[in-house]
Design an enzyme around this catalytic site. Structure first.
Site, PDB file in Angstrom:
ATOM      1  CG  HIS A  14      50.759  40.486 -60.661  1.00 52.25           C
ATOM      2  ND1 HIS A  14      49.840  41.288 -60.040  1.00 52.25           N
ATOM      3  CD2 HIS A  14      50.230  39.248 -60.708  1.00 52.25           C
ATOM      4  CE1 HIS A  14      48.795  40.547 -59.706  1.00 52.25           C
ATOM      5  NE2 HIS A  14      49.013  39.305 -60.104  1.00 52.25           N
ATOM      6  CG  ASP A  60      46.951  37.453 -62.247  1.00 49.50           C
ATOM      7  OD1 ASP A  60      46.934  37.132 -61.037  1.00 49.50           O
ATOM      8  OD2 ASP A  60      46.848  38.635 -62.627  1.00 49.50           O
ATOM      9  CE1 TYR A 111      40.299  40.164 -83.811  1.00 46.10           C
ATOM     10  CE2 TYR A 111      38.216  41.121 -84.487  1.00 46.10           C
ATOM     11  CZ  TYR A 111      39.230  40.209 -84.680  1.00 46.10           C
ATOM     12  OH  TYR A 111      39.176  39.346 -85.741  1.00 46.10           O
TER      13      TYR A 111
END
Length: 139
Positions: A14, A60, A111
């Site tokens: 998770h 999530d 990035y």
């Protein structure tokens, strides 16, 4: 790739994140920065991999935007990025929040976030700004 990719998805916990990069994304460098798993999927596009991944892992629900896209640079502000709409449609199939589960962040912040991903997948996707990060939810 798919067998190894399945193993990686199972290993993720998770809140772990997976980055799916387009053909121009510096995937190997991003993965190497902090020791993430690096996979190549040269014959595949990002939408098909995003769809396949979301079939087996939930996004999530504890974060507002579990799916993150790389925002366009100012010099590219007038370029249309139709693949983003495809991503939103794919996400909406698996997340009740639909397009609201998708957010954008600055290229260089993207990035930095990619360097913290559990896994980085380098695809053969030819669309520009086609990079996406998905945060895994509770199964």
């Amino acid at each position: 790739m798919l067998d190894l990719g399945g193993k990686v998805l199972c290993e993720m916990g998770h809140s772990d994140r997976i980055c799916i990069g387009d053909g121009n994304f510096p995937g190997a460098a991003m993965a190497k920065a902090k020791g993430a798993i690096f996979l190549r999927a040269d014959g595949h596009g990002v939408p098909e991999l995003l769809d396949a991944i979301l079939q087996v892992i939930p996004t999530d629900t504890y974060v507002e935007k579990p799916v993150i896209l790389m925002e366009k640079m100012e010099c590219d502000k007038d370029i249309d990025i139709p693949i983003w709409e495809a991503y939103k449609e794919i996400v909406a199939k698996y997340d009740d929040r639909g397009a609201d589960a998708v957010g954008n962040i600055d290229r260089f912040q993207f990035y930095d976030e990619a360097k913290d991903c559990y896994c980085v997948i380098q695809t053969g996707e030819t669309a520009i700004y086609a990079n996406v990060i998905v945060q895994k939810g509770v199964i």
